[in-house]
Design a protein around this motif. Structure first.
Motif, PDB file in Angstrom:
ATOM      1  N   GLU A  15       0.850  -1.192   0.000  1.00  0.00           N
ATOM      2  CA  GLU A  15       0.000   0.000   0.000  1.00  0.00           C
ATOM      3  C   GLU A  15       0.885   1.241   0.000  1.00  0.00           C
ATOM      4  O   GLU A  15       1.808   1.363   0.798  1.00  0.00           O
ATOM      5  CB  GLU A  15      -0.895  -0.023   1.233  1.00  0.00           C
ATOM      6  N   HIS A  16       0.622   2.140  -0.907  1.00  0.00           N
ATOM      7  CA  HIS A  16       1.420   3.356  -0.983  1.00  0.00           C
ATOM      8  C   HIS A  16       1.052   4.292   0.158  1.00  0.00           C
ATOM      9  O   HIS A  16      -0.129   4.535   0.416  1.00  0.00           O
ATOM     10  CB  HIS A  16       1.197   4.059  -2.322  1.00  0.00           C
ATOM     11  N   PRO A  17       2.033   4.841   0.851  1.00  0.00           N
ATOM     12  CA  PRO A  17       1.745   5.738   1.972  1.00  0.00           C
ATOM     13  C   PRO A  17       1.206   7.077   1.475  1.00  0.00           C
ATOM     14  O   PRO A  17       1.487   7.513   0.363  1.00  0.00           O
ATOM     15  CB  PRO A  17       3.114   5.904   2.639  1.00  0.00           C
ATOM     16  N   LYS A  18       0.420   7.719   2.320  1.00  0.00           N
ATOM     17  CA  LYS A  18      -0.142   9.023   1.983  1.00  0.00           C
ATOM     18  C   LYS A  18       0.902  10.104   2.219  1.00  0.00           C
ATOM     19  O   LYS A  18       1.712  10.007   3.136  1.00  0.00           O
ATOM     20  CB  LYS A  18      -1.372   9.303   2.837  1.00  0.00           C
ATOM     21  N   ASP A  19       0.851  11.145   1.381  1.00  0.00           N
ATOM     22  CA  ASP A  19       1.809  12.232   1.553  1.00  0.00           C
ATOM     23  C   ASP A  19       1.154  13.521   2.043  1.00  0.00           C
ATOM     24  O   ASP A  19       1.850  14.464   2.388  1.00  0.00           O
ATOM     25  CB  ASP A  19       2.585  12.493   0.261  1.00  0.00           C
ATOM     26  N   TYR A  20      -0.167  13.590   2.090  1.00  0.00           N
ATOM     27  CA  TYR A  20      -0.924  14.720   2.640  1.00  0.00           C
ATOM     28  C   TYR A  20      -0.558  16.042   1.963  1.00  0.00           C
ATOM     29  O   TYR A  20      -0.525  17.093   2.607  1.00  0.00           O
ATOM     30  CB  TYR A  20      -0.723  14.830   4.156  1.00  0.00           C
ATOM     31  N   ILE A  21      -0.313  16.024   0.669  1.00  0.00           N
ATOM     32  CA  ILE A  21       0.119  17.221  -0.043  1.00  0.00           C
ATOM     33  C   ILE A  21      -0.995  18.260  -0.126  1.00  0.00           C
ATOM     34  O   ILE A  21      -0.742  19.462   0.013  1.00  0.00           O
ATOM     35  CB  ILE A  21       0.679  16.859  -1.438  1.00  0.00           C
ATOM     36  N   VAL A  22      -2.236  17.834  -0.323  1.00  0.00           N
ATOM     37  CA  VAL A  22      -3.346  18.778  -0.451  1.00  0.00           C
ATOM     38  C   VAL A  22      -3.609  19.469   0.887  1.00  0.00           C
ATOM     39  O   VAL A  22      -3.813  20.686   0.949  1.00  0.00           O
ATOM     40  CB  VAL A  22      -4.608  18.068  -0.975  1.00  0.00           C
ATOM     41  N   TRP A  23      -3.603  18.698   1.967  1.00  0.00           N
ATOM     42  CA  TRP A  23      -3.803  19.268   3.298  1.00  0.00           C
ATOM     43  C   TRP A  23      -2.675  20.247   3.629  1.00  0.00           C
ATOM     44  O   TRP A  23      -2.896  21.301   4.216  1.00  0.00           O
ATOM     45  CB  TRP A  23      -3.884  18.145   4.330  1.00  0.00           C
ATOM     46  N   SER A  24      -1.454  19.915   3.217  1.00  0.00           N
ATOM     47  CA  SER A  24      -0.313  20.797   3.465  1.00  0.00           C
ATOM     48  C   SER A  24      -0.442  22.098   2.682  1.00  0.00           C
ATOM     49  O   SER A  24      -0.126  23.172   3.201  1.00  0.00           O
ATOM     50  CB  SER A  24       0.988  20.101   3.095  1.00  0.00           C
ATOM     51  N   MET A  25      -0.923  22.012   1.442  1.00  0.00           N
ATOM     52  CA  MET A  25      -1.115  23.232   0.664  1.00  0.00           C
ATOM     53  C   MET A  25      -2.222  24.094   1.257  1.00  0.00           C
ATOM     54  O   MET A  25      -2.120  25.321   1.283  1.00  0.00           O
ATOM     55  CB  MET A  25      -1.412  22.896  -0.796  1.00  0.00           C
ATOM     56  N   ALA A  26      -3.275  23.454   1.779  1.00  0.00           N
ATOM     57  CA  ALA A  26      -4.337  24.216   2.436  1.00  0.00           C
ATOM     58  C   ALA A  26      -3.823  24.869   3.711  1.00  0.00           C
ATOM     59  O   ALA A  26      -4.161  26.023   4.010  1.00  0.00           O
ATOM     60  CB  ALA A  26      -5.524  23.301   2.741  1.00  0.00           C
ATOM     61  N   SER A  27      -2.994  24.160   4.478  1.00  0.00           N
ATOM     62  CA  SER A  27      -2.408  24.752   5.686  1.00  0.00           C
ATOM     63  C   SER A  27      -1.465  25.894   5.337  1.00  0.00           C
ATOM     64  O   SER A  27      -1.367  26.876   6.073  1.00  0.00           O
ATOM     65  CB  SER A  27      -1.637  23.699   6.487  1.00  0.00           C
ATOM     66  N   LEU A  28      -0.781  25.772   4.226  1.00  0.00           N
ATOM     67  CA  LEU A  28       0.137  26.822   3.781  1.00  0.00           C
ATOM     68  C   LEU A  28      -0.640  28.057   3.331  1.00  0.00           C
ATOM     69  O   LEU A  28      -0.258  29.182   3.637  1.00  0.00           O
ATOM     70  CB  LEU A  28       1.008  26.299   2.637  1.00  0.00           C
ATOM     71  N   TYR A  29      -1.746  27.858   2.645  1.00  0.00           N
ATOM     72  CA  TYR A  29      -2.511  28.975   2.090  1.00  0.00           C
ATOM     73  C   TYR A  29      -3.421  29.630   3.120  1.00  0.00           C
ATOM     74  O   TYR A  29      -3.507  30.851   3.185  1.00  0.00           O
ATOM     75  CB  TYR A  29      -3.326  28.482   0.896  1.00  0.00           C
ATOM     76  N   PHE A  30      -4.114  28.831   3.923  1.00  0.00           N
ATOM     77  CA  PHE A  30      -5.061  29.357   4.898  1.00  0.00           C
ATOM     78  C   PHE A  30      -4.438  29.350   6.282  1.00  0.00           C
ATOM     79  O   PHE A  30      -4.429  28.326   6.965  1.00  0.00           O
ATOM     80  CB  PHE A  30      -6.345  28.519   4.936  1.00  0.00           C
ATOM     81  N   GLY A  31      -3.962  30.465   6.725  1.00  0.00           N
ATOM     82  CA  GLY A  31      -3.471  30.571   8.093  1.00  0.00           C
ATOM     83  C   GLY A  31      -1.959  30.523   8.180  1.00  0.00           C
ATOM     84  O   GLY A  31      -1.316  31.539   8.373  1.00  0.00           O
ATOM     85  N   ASN A  32      -1.380  29.369   8.075  1.00  0.00           N
ATOM     86  CA  ASN A  32       0.056  29.156   8.173  1.00  0.00           C
ATOM     87  C   ASN A  32       0.636  29.687   9.485  1.00  0.00           C
ATOM     88  O   ASN A  32       1.547  30.512   9.474  1.00  0.00           O
ATOM     89  CB  ASN A  32       0.763  29.775   6.961  1.00  0.00           C
ATOM     90  N   PRO A  33       0.141  29.233  10.637  1.00  0.00           N
ATOM     91  CA  PRO A  33       0.666  29.745  11.908  1.00  0.00           C
ATOM     92  C   PRO A  33       2.080  29.240  12.166  1.00  0.00           C
ATOM     93  O   PRO A  33       2.377  28.062  12.021  1.00  0.00           O
ATOM     94  CB  PRO A  33      -0.316  29.195  12.945  1.00  0.00           C
ATOM     95  N   PHE A  34       2.948  30.152  12.545  1.00  0.00           N
ATOM     96  CA  PHE A  34       4.349  29.848  12.868  1.00  0.00           C
ATOM     97  C   PHE A  34       5.036  29.079  11.733  1.00  0.00           C
ATOM     98  O   PHE A  34       5.916  28.259  11.981  1.00  0.00           O
ATOM     99  CB  PHE A  34       4.463  29.056  14.179  1.00  0.00           C
ATOM    100  N   CYS A  35       4.625  29.312  10.501  1.00  0.00           N
ATOM    101  CA  CYS A  35       5.168  28.658   9.296  1.00  0.00           C
ATOM    102  C   CYS A  35       5.024  27.133   9.353  1.00  0.00           C
ATOM    103  O   CYS A  35       5.800  26.406   8.725  1.00  0.00           O
ATOM    104  CB  CYS A  35       6.624  29.044   9.081  1.00  0.00           C
ATOM    105  N   LEU A  36       4.047  26.635  10.107  1.00  0.00           N
ATOM    106  CA  LEU A  36       3.834  25.188  10.166  1.00  0.00           C
ATOM    107  C   LEU A  36       3.325  24.645   8.838  1.00  0.00           C
ATOM    108  O   LEU A  36       3.612  23.507   8.476  1.00  0.00           O
ATOM    109  CB  LEU A  36       2.860  24.839  11.293  1.00  0.00           C
ATOM    110  N   GLY A  37       2.554  25.450   8.098  1.00  0.00           N
ATOM    111  CA  GLY A  37       2.083  25.016   6.787  1.00  0.00           C
ATOM    112  C   GLY A  37       3.227  24.807   5.819  1.00  0.00           C
ATOM    113  O   GLY A  37       3.235  23.851   5.045  1.00  0.00           O
ATOM    114  N   LEU A  38       4.214  25.693   5.874  1.00  0.00           N
ATOM    115  CA  LEU A  38       5.383  25.548   5.016  1.00  0.00           C
ATOM    116  C   LEU A  38       6.189  24.310   5.394  1.00  0.00           C
ATOM    117  O   LEU A  38       6.648  23.564   4.535  1.00  0.00           O
ATOM    118  CB  LEU A  38       6.258  26.800   5.111  1.00  0.00           C
ATOM    119  N   LEU A  39       6.331  24.079   6.687  1.00  0.00           N
ATOM    120  CA  LEU A  39       7.063  22.903   7.157  1.00  0.00           C
ATOM    121  C   LEU A  39       6.337  21.609   6.768  1.00  0.00           C
ATOM    122  O   LEU A  39       6.962  20.644   6.324  1.00  0.00           O
ATOM    123  CB  LEU A  39       7.248  22.978   8.667  1.00  0.00           C
TER     124      LEU A  39
END
Length: 119
Positions: free
Chosen positions: A28-52
């Motif tokens: 089973e291929h592991p999930k990379d959560y790229i869409v959730w990360s882009m949403a965290s980066l775009y909406f809010g991004n507290p303490f640059c956690l979305g970028l990380l």
């Protein structure tokens, strides 16, 4: 929620009377959560956690392309954890902002009564 589980595929062997079934289980291929990360980066991004989180999602995707599923799973898990913290901080910030606005508006309306001529 859609499950990513696929039952093993069966392929018959060539052999005449003693045909048997071979079960091949695909990893089973592991999930990379790229869409959730882009949403965290775009909406809010507290303490640059979305970028990380976005960085770890990209690293997870790179590991998956190379074939290192254990490394991809580790990076994906880290991205999921950071996205969870970012989401919690975003929700907490919104709740605190709503409380501050409500308290400020009630203090202003108490301090300055209505200037009606009939008051």
């Amino acid at each position: 929620m859609q499950s990513s589980y696929r039952p093993p595929e069966n392929f018959p062997l060539q052999g005449g009377a003693r045909d048997r079934t071979v079960v091949i289980s695909m990893p089973e291929h592991p999930k990379d959560y790229i869409v959730w990360s882009m949403a965290s980066l775009y909406f809010g991004n507290p303490f640059c956690l979305g970028l990380l989180a976005f960085y770890f999602s990209i690293k997870s995707r790179d590991r998956k392309v190379v074939g290192d599923l254990a490394g991809a799973r580790a990076y994906g898990s880290t991205a999921c954890c950071i996205n969870g913290w970012a989401l919690a901080l975003i929700i907490l910030t919104i709740i605190i902002a709503i409380i501050v606005v409500v308290v400020t508006m009630s203090a202003v309306t108490r301090h300055f009564p209505s200037h009606s001529p009939y008051y």
